[in-house]
Write an enzyme that holds these catalytic residues in place. Structure first.
Site, PDB file in Angstrom:
ATOM      1  N   LYS A 166      73.804  63.213  44.433  1.00  0.00           N
ATOM      2  CA  LYS A 166      73.055  62.201  43.683  1.00  0.00           C
ATOM      3  C   LYS A 166      71.797  61.802  44.443  1.00  0.00           C
ATOM      4  CE  LYS A 166      73.790  57.775  41.273  1.00  0.00           C
ATOM      5  NZ  LYS A 166      74.794  56.750  40.899  1.00  0.00           N
ATOM      6  N   SER A 238      75.179  55.641  36.121  1.00  0.00           N
ATOM      7  CA  SER A 238      73.922  56.167  36.613  1.00  0.00           C
ATOM      8  C   SER A 238      74.061  57.541  37.270  1.00  0.00           C
ATOM      9  CB  SER A 238      73.332  55.190  37.638  1.00  0.00           C
ATOM     10  OG  SER A 238      74.104  55.163  38.836  1.00  0.00           O
ATOM     11  N   SER A 262      79.254  53.578  37.184  1.00  0.00           N
ATOM     12  CA  SER A 262      78.311  54.681  37.329  1.00  0.00           C
ATOM     13  C   SER A 262      78.939  56.017  37.691  1.00  0.00           C
ATOM     14  CB  SER A 262      77.232  54.319  38.356  1.00  0.00           C
ATOM     15  OG  SER A 262      76.328  53.393  37.806  1.00  0.00           O
TER      16      SER A 262
END
Length: 549
Positions: A166, A238, A262
């Protein structure tokens, strides 16, 4: 400064704060407010970068908590993989199979890396799930792992496995843009702890997966990350790119983070398996901070056992992270679930629950373990959302005060710019009392979880998404089935409530849906055993999305 303030100003401010004072009380405040405002301005004049932590630390352990005994141990299930097949079959194989093929010399890390890089080149323009791809680095790391393999050296089950990271974890010399326009050219000079741990475990970095700007949603400075099962909708966030890339077979696994959904929300939408570990178990040093008392790091995979393999590599205390808690991680994938007690909140399976949710509960009841109805104290759980707003607004205060928030692509009512501006009107007194409410929630959840080994429930209905994130309990989200639904809108924090998007339009698509399990603090092993049993019972984890070639 007081000559610019009037009683009328104070009266107007009272409406924003939800309080009411008398004219005499307002008059008495005028002189005193000057020092208060000057102190606030003095603090704002001293910039605080994102890496500066809070002095206060959240600890999920209540008085009397006993850390599970033991040491770091892991036992994997017996390999069931046959010989490697076509490239697409290899790409979608779980880590357990990939690791077996590499360890037995049936496939090299370089070939595996080349398969994933080719898929990224072909599919990333549609999915927009990688912000940065690092092919030269990936091939070099793969070759290094192959050299170790030939020398009879293995760094563990992630040896040679390509993964996506990420794009809020620092990678030395590689852009780490946090998904947000003001930071799109940010190149860190050192690696995050997670980056180093993955390298030490032998994992091969394919590149940086997308995240919604500043760890919210699936819109980022380079595009809009899609759900591989329906390219007309976003992958949620996210950890948008981590879930999308894993679901689409563009990596062996990926790393995500969760503050409030997320990891679990994009796993719900994309059909991946996401594990949000106990708060404090995995270091956040070198990662973008959104909410210091809530941020957690965990794996996104295609199977439950894979999440345990990755968590074992991530686990460990870190003095560089003030919220880090050193805890052993024990996972025996061969252990059964006999004698376990699985709880559920009946109200969570009422309004808002789907047929897939009810089918997952029925499948759990068929596992042969005790099912127990439990209850959770009636508390204003959603009020805790103001903690998220306040910490996020503090983490990115500079954007609000300098109007750089105007450069962010997403400007809806529920997007960060508006949410962070509103947060300036939150009361510090209320914030302290929210922390006290949080303690009450910890006690309430501790009492409920003390009656069971784990809890099962839908992702969004009921209080557990919010409550468990604030108490720090681990959560596992796995695919439970499929539903036919219209394209879903983006998630939102509008109106002070988290939503994950509503169906819109007439055309429908067959998309995955998951179920959540929550376990005991710092004891993810039994939770994973339960997840593996439920995954096998449901039998839907291996279906692939149909993607354009």
């Amino acid at each position: 400064m007081t000559d610019t303030l009037t009683q009328a100003d104070i009266a107007a401010a009272e409406k924003l704060m939800g309080v009411e004072y008398t004219p005499d009380e307002r008059a008495q405040m005028l002189d005193n407010l000057e020092g208060q405002l000057l102190s606030a301005k003095a603090r704002r004049d001293m910039p605080l970068d994102n890496a500066t932590p809070m002095a206060c630390r959240f600890d999920p352990r209540l008085p009397g908590f006993a850390m599970p005994h033991g040491r770091d141990t892991m036992r994997l299930s017996a390999p069931e993989a046959g010989t490697p097949g076509p490239d697409e079959d290899i790409a979608f194989a779980p880590v357990t199979d990939l690791a077996h093929w590499i360890a037995t010399g049936q496939i090299t890390a370089r070939r595996l890396t080349e398969i994933y890089l080719a898929r990224i080149e072909a599919l990333n323009p549609r999915l927009e799930c990688f912000a940065t791809v690092t092919p030269d680095l990936a091939l070099a790391e793969a070759d290094a792992m192959d050299s170790l393999t030939r020398a009879g050296v293995s760094l563990g089950p992630l040896h040679g496995i390509p993964y996506g990271l990420k794009d809020l974890f620092d990678t030395r010399g590689i852009t780490t843009g946090w998904g947000a326009e003001p930071y799109r050219d940010r190149v860190p000079g050192s690696d995050a702890t997670v980056t180093r741990k993955m390298r030490a475990a032998g994992a091969v970095l394919l590149g940086k997966t997308t995240l919604g700007a500043l760890a919210y949603n699936d819109l980022w400075y380079g595009g809009w990350t899609r759900n591989p099962f329906n390219l007309n909708e976003g992958s949620s966030g996210s950890s948008a790119g981590s879930a999308s890339a894993t679901a689409a077979g563009l990596c062996g696994f990926a790393i995500g983070t969760e503050t409030l959904g997320s990891i679990t929300s994009p796993s719900q939408r994309c059909g991946t398996t996401g594990l949000r570990p106990t708060f404090g178990r995995v270091s956040r040093a070198g990662a973008m901070a959104l909410c210091w008392s809530l941020d957690k790091v965990g794996p996104i995979c295609r199977s439950v056992e894979d999440t345990g393999i990755v968590l074992a590599a991530l686990n460990g205390g870190d003095l560089a992270d003030r919220g880090s808690i050193d805890a052993p991680f024990a996972f025996d994938a061969t252990a059964g679930i006999d004698g376990m007690v699985l709880g559920y909140l009946p109200e969570a399976f009422e309004e808002g629950a789907t047929e897939v949710d009810h089918a997952a509960l029925a499948a759990a009841k068929d596992l042969g373990i005790e099912m127990r109805e439990v209850s959770l104290e009636d508390l204003p759980y959603d009020a805790l959302m103001n903690v998220v707003y306040a910490e996020a607004a503090a983490a990115f205060e500079e954007l609000t005060l300098t109007d750089q928030d105007d450069s962010l692509r997403w400007q809806d009512d529920g997007a960060w710019p508006n949410t962070m501006r509103k947060a300036r009107f939150l009361s510090a007194v209320d914030h302290v009392n929210l922390d006290r409410l949080r303690y009450r929630v910890m006690v309430a959840l501790g009492e409920m979880m003390g009656q069971v080994d784990a809890l099962i429930g839908p992702f969004m209905t009921g209080p557990m998404l919010v409550a468990s994130n604030f108490t720090g309990h681990p959560g596992l989200h796995l695919r439970a089935g499929f539903e036919q639904t219209a394209t879903r809108s983006a998630a939102s924090l509008g109106a002070g409530k988290l939503t994950t998007g509503e169906a819109q339009g007439e055309e429908t698509f067959r998309v995955p849906q998951g179920i959540s399990l929550w376990g005991q603090l710092f004891d993810e092993g039994p939770l994973l055993n339960l997840g593996m049993a439920l995954e096998a019972r449901l039998g839907v984890a291996s279906e692939r999305p149909t993607l354009p070639q």
